[in-house]
Design an enzyme around this catalytic site. Structure first.
Site, PDB file in Angstrom:
ATOM      1  N   ASP A  22       9.311   2.768   1.625  1.00 53.34           N
ATOM      2  CA  ASP A  22       8.124   3.441   2.129  1.00 53.34           C
ATOM      3  C   ASP A  22       7.978   3.145   3.630  1.00 53.34           C
ATOM      4  O   ASP A  22       7.496   2.080   4.029  1.00 53.34           O
ATOM      5  CB  ASP A  22       6.893   2.953   1.348  1.00 53.34           C
ATOM      6  CG  ASP A  22       5.603   3.616   1.830  1.00 53.34           C
ATOM      7  OD1 ASP A  22       5.598   4.209   2.929  1.00 53.34           O
ATOM      8  OD2 ASP A  22       4.583   3.526   1.108  1.00 53.34           O
ATOM      9  N   LYS A  24       2.247   9.462   8.331  1.00 55.61           N
ATOM     10  CA  LYS A  24       1.610   8.945   9.546  1.00 55.61           C
ATOM     11  C   LYS A  24       2.177   9.511  10.860  1.00 55.61           C
ATOM     12  O   LYS A  24       1.780  10.582  11.259  1.00 55.61           O
ATOM     13  CB  LYS A  24       1.605   7.413   9.515  1.00 55.61           C
ATOM     14  CG  LYS A  24       0.665   6.877   8.412  1.00 55.61           C
ATOM     15  CD  LYS A  24       0.140   5.485   8.689  1.00 55.61           C
ATOM     16  CE  LYS A  24      -1.061   5.177   7.800  1.00 55.61           C
ATOM     17  NZ  LYS A  24      -0.737   4.640   6.483  1.00 55.61           N
ATOM     18  N   PHE A  42       0.851  -1.191   0.000  1.00 55.55           N
ATOM     19  CA  PHE A  42       0.000   0.000   0.000  1.00 55.55           C
ATOM     20  C   PHE A  42       0.884   1.238   0.000  1.00 55.55           C
ATOM     21  O   PHE A  42       1.709   1.416   0.893  1.00 55.55           O
ATOM     22  CB  PHE A  42      -0.932   0.030   1.222  1.00 55.55           C
ATOM     23  CG  PHE A  42      -1.885   1.191   1.178  1.00 55.55           C
ATOM     24  CD1 PHE A  42      -2.960   1.178   0.294  1.00 55.55           C
ATOM     25  CD2 PHE A  42      -1.697   2.303   1.978  1.00 55.55           C
ATOM     26  CE1 PHE A  42      -3.835   2.263   0.222  1.00 55.55           C
ATOM     27  CE2 PHE A  42      -2.571   3.390   1.914  1.00 55.55           C
ATOM     28  CZ  PHE A  42      -3.642   3.359   1.041  1.00 55.55           C
TER      29      PHE A  42
HETATM   30  C1  LIG Z   1      -0.935   4.956   5.043  1.00 55.34           C
HETATM   31  C2  LIG Z   1       0.133   4.622   4.085  1.00 55.34           C
HETATM   32  C3  LIG Z   1       0.346   5.395   2.917  1.00 55.34           C
HETATM   33  C4  LIG Z   1      -0.571   6.512   2.498  1.00 55.34           C
HETATM   34  O1  LIG Z   1      -0.590   7.561   3.399  1.00 55.34           O
HETATM   35  P1  LIG Z   1      -1.756   8.682   3.307  1.00 55.34           P
HETATM   36  O2  LIG Z   1      -1.320   9.694   4.302  1.00 55.34           O
HETATM   37  O3  LIG Z   1      -3.038   8.013   3.634  1.00 55.34           O
HETATM   38  O4  LIG Z   1      -1.734   9.210   1.913  1.00 55.34           O
HETATM   39  C5  LIG Z   1       1.429   5.062   2.119  1.00 55.34           C
HETATM   40  N1  LIG Z   1       2.251   4.061   2.428  1.00 55.34           N
HETATM   41  C6  LIG Z   1       2.067   3.304   3.526  1.00 55.34           C
HETATM   42  C7  LIG Z   1       3.037   2.207   3.838  1.00 55.34           C
HETATM   43  C8  LIG Z   1       1.004   3.549   4.384  1.00 55.34           C
HETATM   44  O5  LIG Z   1       0.806   2.780   5.466  1.00 55.34           O
END
Ligand SMILES: *Cc1c(COP(=O)(O)O)cnc(C)c1O
Length: 389
Positions: free
Chosen positions: A219, A248, A134
């Protein structure tokens, strides 16, 4: 009185249906405790989806944000502000890299969008990402996201992106060539149910990227900021990525994202290549500085590891639990049956908030400064919930 407020209907009538229909309204919080509009208390073991690293209304964050917002809340990037520089220098220091330069934005998707655009500056366009990953919901970030259910309605997405099975190093080395601009990977798949790759996976990707001149983007949006007991979720592998993305937990509950480019990647963007009106906002940066200060001051990384051990030791003893996987305070409790949604509901009724990213996994991601007593309370409530199921 609360029913008269009728939040469920008003949400349904005024807010897009993309989130489904939540049933709980929260109005206040303190530390790891949240309070609903009906005055019921909840133990927060979801942390706003691994985001509220210091819990709610943390005094250090409240003080830093209050002070900053009463002085200056926004300047744009036509001007400098001391907070943004201080935060970028702090991140530089935490990466331990000689050269690291940050682009600030407001979310995880935007941080990954920035990484995607940065990779185009290598004059290559191909990208390798992983299945189940994700990386966000905007069209660029969604193109990186490896979940068909989230992508289906929005194709065609960006071309040139291939998804290989997560955790399979052989698949990475087959897919990555000298035409590959970047590989993007999560240290632990968060949204896919807290899936941990084999030891050496990230180290292997580092080697593949080195041999093809490909940017390695890690990420850390969910696995950063102490969540795994390390500042960044990849540190256990002893590597330095070319790009780290964060969001986050970074803003301690305020919207803040970052794309940190390291070494040669640090200077790929030139003036005019990218931008964000709010990115690096002085208030959000003040909050992030307070978060980092607290993590350092209270040795929270160490505490995360201790609490993680306790959870990993206790939860698997509960009947119906298959295993606990993950790192630090990003844990997936794998259930023997596909009962995660039911367990989540029982826990909510018992005053504990978690979520169920898949049918058989409960994700727990409490504030990283959660107390030992609250960890124990969680274990006890979880055990009762599993008896009820
Ligand atoms: C939550 C998340 C995102 C996206 O972040 P948003 O602030 O919702 O755009 C991207 N990568 C990872 C690993 C995430 O957990």
């Amino acid at each position: 009185m609360m029913k008269a407020k009728n939040f469920e209907n008003r949400w349904g009538n005024s807010i897009q249906s993309n989130y489904g229909n939540p049933t709980l309204t929260l109005v206040r919080g303190k530390g790891s405790i949240l309070v609903s509009d009906e005055g019921k208390k909840y133990l927060d073991f979801l942390g706003g989806i691994a985001t509220s690293v210091l819990g709610h209304a943390h005094p250090g964050v409240v003080e830093a944000v209050t002070k900053q917002i009463s002085q200056l809340s926004h300047v744009s990037n036509f001007y400098m502000h001391p907070n943004v520089i201080e935060l970028a220098e702090k991140l530089q220091q935490l990466t331990g890299a000689k050269e690291a330069k940050t682009f600030f934005c407001n979310s995880g998707a935007e941080a990954n969008e920035a990484a995607l655009k940065l990779s185009r500056k290598t004059n290559r366009t191909r990208i390798v990402a992983t299945e189940g990953a994700f990386h966000g919901r905007t069209m660029g970030a969604l193109s990186l996201t490896g979940q068909p259910s989230k992508r289906g309605s929005f194709e065609p997405l960006l071309p040139g992106i291939s998804h290989v099975p997560f955790g399979d190093l052989g698949a990475i080395s087959q897919a990555v060539t000298k035409q590959t601009a970047m590989v993007i990977v999560e240290p632990i798949l968060g949204e896919a149910g807290v899936v941990v790759p084999p030891v050496g996976y990230l180290r292997g990707i580092r080697e593949v990227c080195d041999s093809t001149g490909t940017l390695m983007v890690v990420d850390c949006v969910q696995t950063g900021m102490g969540r795994t007991g390390m500042w960044f979720g990849f540190e256990g592998e002893g590597i330095v990525p070319d790009v780290i993305t964060l969001a986050k937990g970074l803003g301690g509950g305020l919207p803040l994202g970052a794309m940190i480019a390291i070494g040669k990647a640090a200077n790929l963007f030139q003036a005019g290549d990218h931008g964000s009106t709010f990115g690096g906002n002085p208030v959000c940066c003040a909050s992030a500085l307070a978060v980092i200060h607290e993590i350092e001051e209270k040795n929270l990384l160490e505490q995360v590891l201790k609490h993680s051990e306790l959870l990993k030791r206790s939860i698997p003893l509960i009947a119906g639990v298959q295993e606990v996987r993950g790192a630090g305070l990003l844990l997936g409790v794998v259930l023997k049956k596909k009962s995660a949604h039911a367990v989540k509901s029982i826990l909510e009724n018992s005053g504990v908030l978690v979520n169920a990213p898949t049918e058989n996994v409960i994700r727990i991601a409490p504030p990283i400064n959660v107390s030992n007593a609250h960890i124990r309370k969680f274990i006890g409530t979880f055990e009762l919930a599993m008896k009820e199921i």
